[in-house]
Motif scaffolding. Structure first.
Motif, PDB file in Angstrom:
ATOM      1  N   ARG A 132      48.124  62.379  88.511  1.00  0.00           N
ATOM      2  CA  ARG A 132      48.512  63.491  89.373  1.00  0.00           C
ATOM      3  C   ARG A 132      49.449  64.402  88.572  1.00  0.00           C
ATOM      4  O   ARG A 132      50.379  63.932  87.925  1.00  0.00           O
ATOM      5  N   ARG A 185      40.598  61.047  93.367  1.00  0.00           N
ATOM      6  CA  ARG A 185      41.687  60.722  94.286  1.00  0.00           C
ATOM      7  C   ARG A 185      41.924  61.887  95.249  1.00  0.00           C
ATOM      8  O   ARG A 185      41.503  63.011  94.997  1.00  0.00           O
ATOM      9  N   HIS A 192      44.236  63.918  95.875  1.00  0.00           N
ATOM     10  CA  HIS A 192      44.935  65.125  95.444  1.00  0.00           C
ATOM     11  C   HIS A 192      44.307  65.718  94.183  1.00  0.00           C
ATOM     12  O   HIS A 192      44.895  66.586  93.555  1.00  0.00           O
ATOM     13  N   SER A 193      43.104  65.268  93.812  1.00  0.00           N
ATOM     14  CA  SER A 193      42.453  65.745  92.592  1.00  0.00           C
ATOM     15  C   SER A 193      41.712  67.056  92.821  1.00  0.00           C
ATOM     16  O   SER A 193      41.339  67.397  93.947  1.00  0.00           O
ATOM     17  N   GLY A 250      40.522  64.701 100.915  1.00  0.00           N
ATOM     18  CA  GLY A 250      41.505  65.614 100.351  1.00  0.00           C
ATOM     19  C   GLY A 250      41.176  66.059  98.932  1.00  0.00           C
ATOM     20  O   GLY A 250      41.730  67.042  98.449  1.00  0.00           O
TER      21      GLY A 250
END
Length: 127
Positions: free
Chosen positions: A49, A81, A83-84, A100
């Motif tokens: 991240r 993931r 938040h990717s 997401g």
């Protein structure tokens, strides 16, 4: 990150690192910083991240938590993931996209070469 997840990691790019140029690696890699170039590894890659790759990525497996702008190719598993961000095509055998995750591109499933070999080795006698 557990010790087992670091088992096949040979290279780690720190969060404050900026690499301009291609990375060619034998073992796995964890990218926490920026790479402006292609990344080729025979092992798995983890893009943390906050990490950023502008270039194509080729690895045995890919676990993406940051941003990848380029084609993502594996012969195994790709995990995006929550938040990717991936802007580019994905070539994979198994694909997991968490809620997401942002993905813009095409998906292509790796074909099983053993089936192709069996059908291409069939010889017919037409004489």
């Amino acid at each position: 990150m557990a010790k087992d997840s670091l088992k096949h990691v040979g290279t780690m790019v720190g969060a404050d690192a900026v690499i301009r140029g291609d990375l060619v690696l034998k073992g796995g890699a964890i990218i926490c910083g920026q790479v402006h170039g292609n990344v080729y590894t025979e092992g798995p890659i983890r893009v943390a991240r906050g990490a950023y790759i502008k270039g194509d990525v080729m690895a045995s497996d890919a676990f993406i938590g940051g941003v990848v702008e380029g084609k993502l190719s594996t012969f195994g598993k790709v995990v995006l993931r929550g938040h990717s961000v991936v802007k580019g095509d994905i070539i994979y055998r198994k694909l997991v996209i968490e809620e997401g995750a942002q993905f813009e591109g095409k998906c292509n499933l790796v074909q099983d070469n053993t089936k192709k070999r069996k059908s291409s080795t069939h010889v017919s006698d037409s004489g």
